[in-house]
Design a protein around this motif. Structure first.
Motif, short mmCIF file in Angstrom:
data_model
loop_
_atom_site.label_atom_id
_atom_site.label_comp_id
_atom_site.label_asym_id
_atom_site.label_seq_id
_atom_site.Cartn_x
_atom_site.Cartn_y
_atom_site.Cartn_z
N HIS A 36 0.82 -1.21 0.00
CA HIS A 36 0.00 0.00 0.00
C HIS A 36 0.85 1.26 0.00
O HIS A 36 0.35 2.36 -0.22
CB HIS A 36 -0.95 0.02 1.20
CG HIS A 36 -0.30 -0.28 2.51
ND1 HIS A 36 0.59 0.56 3.12
CD2 HIS A 36 -0.42 -1.36 3.34
CE1 HIS A 36 1.00 0.02 4.27
NE2 HIS A 36 0.40 -1.14 4.43
N GLY A 37 2.16 1.11 0.27
CA GLY A 37 3.08 2.21 0.10
C GLY A 37 3.12 3.23 1.20
O GLY A 37 3.71 4.31 1.04
N LYS A 38 2.55 2.94 2.38
CA LYS A 38 2.48 3.91 3.46
C LYS A 38 3.56 3.65 4.51
O LYS A 38 4.15 2.58 4.57
CB LYS A 38 1.10 3.89 4.10
CG LYS A 38 -0.03 4.31 3.16
CD LYS A 38 -1.38 4.27 3.88
CE LYS A 38 -2.50 4.70 2.94
NZ LYS A 38 -3.83 4.69 3.63
N HIS A 39 3.76 4.65 5.35
CA HIS A 39 4.64 4.53 6.51
C HIS A 39 3.82 4.07 7.71
O HIS A 39 2.60 4.30 7.78
CB HIS A 39 5.28 5.87 6.85
CG HIS A 39 5.77 6.65 5.67
ND1 HIS A 39 6.88 6.28 4.96
CD2 HIS A 39 5.29 7.78 5.08
CE1 HIS A 39 7.07 7.15 3.98
NE2 HIS A 39 6.11 8.06 4.03
N GLN A 63 -0.08 4.11 13.32
CA GLN A 63 -0.96 4.40 12.20
C GLN A 63 -0.20 4.25 10.88
O GLN A 63 0.97 4.63 10.77
CB GLN A 63 -1.52 5.82 12.30
CG GLN A 63 -2.31 6.10 13.56
CD GLN A 63 -3.60 5.31 13.63
OE1 GLN A 63 -4.27 5.10 12.62
NE2 GLN A 63 -3.97 4.86 14.83
N TRP A 64 -0.91 3.72 9.86
CA TRP A 64 -0.36 3.70 8.51
C TRP A 64 -0.65 5.06 7.88
O TRP A 64 -1.80 5.47 7.76
CB TRP A 64 -0.96 2.57 7.68
CG TRP A 64 -0.45 1.23 8.14
CD1 TRP A 64 -1.10 0.34 8.93
CD2 TRP A 64 0.83 0.68 7.85
NE1 TRP A 64 -0.28 -0.76 9.17
CE2 TRP A 64 0.90 -0.57 8.50
CE3 TRP A 64 1.93 1.11 7.11
CZ2 TRP A 64 2.02 -1.40 8.42
CZ3 TRP A 64 3.06 0.28 7.04
CH2 TRP A 64 3.09 -0.95 7.68
N THR A 65 0.43 5.76 7.52
CA THR A 65 0.34 7.17 7.16
C THR A 65 0.95 7.41 5.79
O THR A 65 2.01 6.87 5.47
CB THR A 65 1.09 8.02 8.21
OG1 THR A 65 0.58 7.71 9.50
CG2 THR A 65 0.93 9.50 7.94
N SER A 66 0.33 8.26 4.99
CA SER A 66 0.85 8.59 3.67
C SER A 66 1.61 9.91 3.72
O SER A 66 1.66 10.59 4.76
CB SER A 66 -0.28 8.67 2.65
OG SER A 66 -1.21 9.67 3.02
N ASP A 119 10.08 13.39 12.82
CA ASP A 119 9.87 13.99 14.14
C ASP A 119 8.71 13.34 14.88
O ASP A 119 8.80 13.05 16.08
CB ASP A 119 9.62 15.50 14.00
CG ASP A 119 9.38 16.17 15.33
OD1 ASP A 119 10.29 16.17 16.18
OD2 ASP A 119 8.26 16.69 15.53
N LEU A 120 7.61 13.08 14.16
CA LEU A 120 6.46 12.44 14.78
C LEU A 120 6.82 11.05 15.30
O LEU A 120 6.44 10.67 16.43
CB LEU A 120 5.31 12.34 13.77
CG LEU A 120 4.00 11.71 14.26
CD1 LEU A 120 3.41 12.52 15.40
CD2 LEU A 120 3.01 11.61 13.10
N PRO A 175 1.95 2.29 20.95
CA PRO A 175 2.16 2.29 19.49
C PRO A 175 3.47 2.93 19.05
O PRO A 175 3.94 2.67 17.94
CB PRO A 175 0.96 3.08 18.97
CG PRO A 175 0.47 3.89 20.12
CD PRO A 175 0.74 3.06 21.33
N GLY A 176 4.09 3.73 19.90
CA GLY A 176 5.35 4.36 19.52
C GLY A 176 6.56 3.45 19.67
O GLY A 176 7.69 3.87 19.34
#
Length: 505
Positions: A6-9, A14-17, A43-44, A209-210
Motif C-alpha cells: 500500500h506504500g504507506k509509513h 498508524q499507517w500514514t501517507s 519527528d512524529l 504504538p510508539g
C-alpha cells in the motif's frame, strides 16, 4: 498469498501517507509506488518513540520477550508473501530468502530467551561496609538499563535479517528501546510487509504504538533527520563506508553526540599457509571461489583477498580458482546502484599498475559475473586502492615473497570483520606468529572454513576495528548485540522499592 504493497509509513501506530512518492525498481515484475517520508514524519515517529520509552523501557523482560516472539510468529504467518515480494524486488532465489527469514525469526526468539535469563544485565553488588576504616563503604548495586529510542537503517544486502525486523531492531527491542526504522529503498515492499508483522505484534501484546515506527524514502534527507533528531540515542547501520561515515560524522557533530554502530566494509583476507596449500590447494581454491560468488558476492564477510606464498603450488591454486570462477554464471545483484558500484570498483582495481586480470567481463544491467585479479605482495603494499572492499564477486590473489612479507601485509591490513587461516598442523608455528596481528585486525578469526555464513549465537562477534565497523567494542550479530543499547547505572544506598524491576528479578 500475494502481497500488494500500500506504500504507506507506519508511525505511532498508524499507517500514514505523504505527498511525495517514489517507485521501487524490482529485479522482476512491475514496480510499486511508495510514499516518501518527510522530516516532519521523522519527528512524529521520534516523539512517539520517546513517549513509548516511559512504558516499554520499564516493562518486564517477560513482556519484551513475548513481543519478540509475537513478531517472529507474525513474520512466519506471512512467510509465502514475504518470499514472493522479496524475490521480485531483490532477485534473490527462493531458498536464500527462506533461509534468511529463518535466521530473522530465529534471532528474535534467541533474544527473547536470552533476556529472560537475565545474565545480560551484568548485575553487580558491593555490600555496605559501615565499619570500614578510614571511611565506610556505601551499598552499591549496578545493572544495565536501556538507553532510549534507537534509529535503525535497513541494509540493502539483507532484506530480512539486517532490515526492518533484523538484528539491530531485535536487539534494541530486547534491550527495552523503541525503534524507528528507515526502510531501504531497494526492497520497500519487503520492508513494508515485515512492518505489518511488527504492527500486528504490537497490537496483540497491547504495547504503546510508539515502540516501533517505519519510514521509507529515497535520498538522504530522512536519514539525516533521523540521526540528528535530539530524541534518538543511538543508531544501528549496515551499509557502505561512504554512507556510513557520513552518518557517523553527523552523530558525532550533534550538540549531544550519540553512538553510531555502523558496519561499513571489509575485504576479509584469507591466509593460505604452506602445508594447507600443499595438501589441499584444489579443494581450497574451489571452496574460496564458491564463497566469493555466493549470493553474487553481496555479503559483508565476502572473502575478497587471498594471501599465498609464491611458487608452483600457488600457480595450481590460482589456476583452479580461475577455472572455477570462469564457469560461474552471472547473478542478479540487489539493485542498480550496487551493480554500478561493483563495476566501478572492478575498473578501479584493474587500473592499478602491475595487477593482472585473470577473469572478468563487462556486466549488463544488474547481472554480475565474477572478477579475479592477481598481483604481488610488493604491489599490494604500495597501492591502497587494493585495500578497500569492492562489494560483489571480486577476488584478489596476492603472491607473497616469504613469511616476513606475509606478516608485513597482515600488519598493514585495515580493520576487518574476519580473518581466515587455511592451515594444517605443520602450519601451527606460522599461525601463532600471525595470531597476535590478526586478533588486533578483526572481530572474528577462523580456521579452515570461509567467513560467509555468520552464526547467530552467544559467542559471535560481527564487527571489528574501523572501517569494518565504527565501534570496535560491539557486535551486530549474536546476543552480545543487545549490549549496544544498554548503559550501566549504579544505585547507591537506594531502598529496594526504588530499584528497577530487573534488579529484583
Amino acid at each position: 498469498m500475494t502481497f500488494m504493497p500500500h506504500g504507506k509509513h507506519f508511525i505511532a501506530g498508524q499507517w500514514t501517507s505523504s505527498d511525495g512518492t517514489f517507485q521501487s525498481d524490482p529485479a522482476q515484475g512491475a514496480p510499486h509506488t511508495f510514499c516518501a517520508g518527510t522530516v516532519a514524519q521523522v519527528d512524529l515517529a521520534c516523539q512517539a518513540a520517546e513517549e513509548a520509552f516511559w512504558s516499554f523501557g520499564y516493562a518486564s523482560r517477560e513482556t519484551r520477550a513475548a513481543f519478540l516472539n509475537a513478531i517472529a510468529d507474525e513474520i512466519e504467518a506471512r512467510a509465502d508473501a514475504i518470499t514472493e515480494i522479496g524475490m521480485a524486488e531483490t532477485g534473490l532465489p527462493k531458498a536464500r530468502l527462506q533461509g534468511e527469514r529463518g535466521r530473522t525469526v530465529g534471532q528474535l526468539r534467541l533474544f527473547a530467551t536470552h533476556i529472560l535469563d537475565g545474565a545480560y544485565l551484568d548485575k553487580r553488588h558491593d555490600g555496605a561496609l559501615p565499619d570500614r576504616q578510614p571511611l565506610p563503604r556505601p551499598d552499591l548495586k549496578m545493572v544495565q538499563r536501556p538507553i532510549g529510542p534507537v534509529a535503525v537503517f535497513g541494509a540493502s544486502n539483507f532484506p530480512l535479517a539486517f532490515s526492518t525486523a533484523g538484528g539491530d531492531t531485535a536487539s534494541a527491542l530486547a534491550a527495552g528501546c523503541p525503534v524507528v526504522v528507515r526502510g531501504h529503498p531497494a526492497h520497500p515492499g519487503t520492508g513494508e510487509i515485515v512492518a505489518e508483522a511488527i504492527s500486528a505484534a504490537l497490537k496483540s501484546c497491547a504495547l504503546h504504538p510508539g515502540v516501533f515506527s517505519f519510514i521509507q524514502g529515497p535520498g538522504h534527507e530522512i536519514g539525516q533527520a533521523l540521526v540528528q533528531h535530539p530524541l534518538i540515542t543511538a543508531v544501528g547501520f549496515t551499509g557502505s563506508l561512504r554512507g556510513g561515515r557520513a552518518l557517523f560524522d553527523l552523530c558525532a557533530q550533534r550538540p549531544v553526540p550519540i553512538p553510531f554502530f555502523g558496519e561499513l566494509g571489509s575485504i576479509n583476507p584469507v591466509f593460505l599457509l604452506p602445508a594447507a596449500l600443499h595438501n589441499r590447494s584444489d579443494e581450497i581454491a574451489r571452496g574460496w571461489a564458491a564463497s566469493l560468488t555466493m549470493g553474487a558476492g553481496q555479503f559483508c564477510t565476502n572473502p575478497g583477498l587471498v594471501l599465498v606464498l609464491e611458487g608452483a603450488e600457488a600457480d595450481t591454486f590460482v589456476e583452479t580458482a580461475r577455472q572455477a570462477l570462469e564457469t560461474t554464471e552471472s547473478q542478479t545483484m540487489l539493485a542498480d546502484g550496487i551493480a554500478d558500484a561493483f563495476q566501478s570498483g572492478a575498473h578501479r582495481i584493474a587500473a592499478v599498475p602491475d595487477i593482472r586480470k585473470l577473469v572478468g567481463a563487462a556486466c549488463e544491467n544488474r547481472a554480475a559475473a565474477p572478477y579475479l585479479f592477481e598481483t604481488s605482495g610488493d604491489t599490494w603494499l604500495a597501492n591502497k586502492e587494493l585495500w578497500h572492499e569492492v562489494f560483489g564477486p571480486l577476488g584478489i590473489v596476492v603472491r607473497v615473497k616469504n613469511t616476513a612479507q606475509l606478516l608485513e601485509i597482515a600488519r598493514h591490513l585495515e580493520g576487518q570483520l574476519t580473518c581466515t587461516l587455511q592451515m594444517e598442523a605443520d602450519d601451527t608455528d606460522l599461525a601463532k606468529m600471525l595470531m597476535p596481528v590478526l586478533e588486533r585486525k578483526a572481530g572474528r578469526v577462523l580456521a579452515n572454513g570461509f567467513p560467509t555464513g555468520v552464526e547467530v549465537a552467544d559467542a559471535m562477534v560481527h564487527g571489528g576495528p574501523y572501517p569494518a565497523s565504527t565501534n570496535f567494542g560491539a557486535t551486530s550479530v549474536g546476543t552480545l548485540a543487545i549490549r549496544r543499547f544498554l548503559r550501566p547505572v549504579s544505585y547507591q544506598n537506594l531502598s529496594a522499592d526504588l530499584l528497577p524491576t530487573d534488579w529484583a528479578d
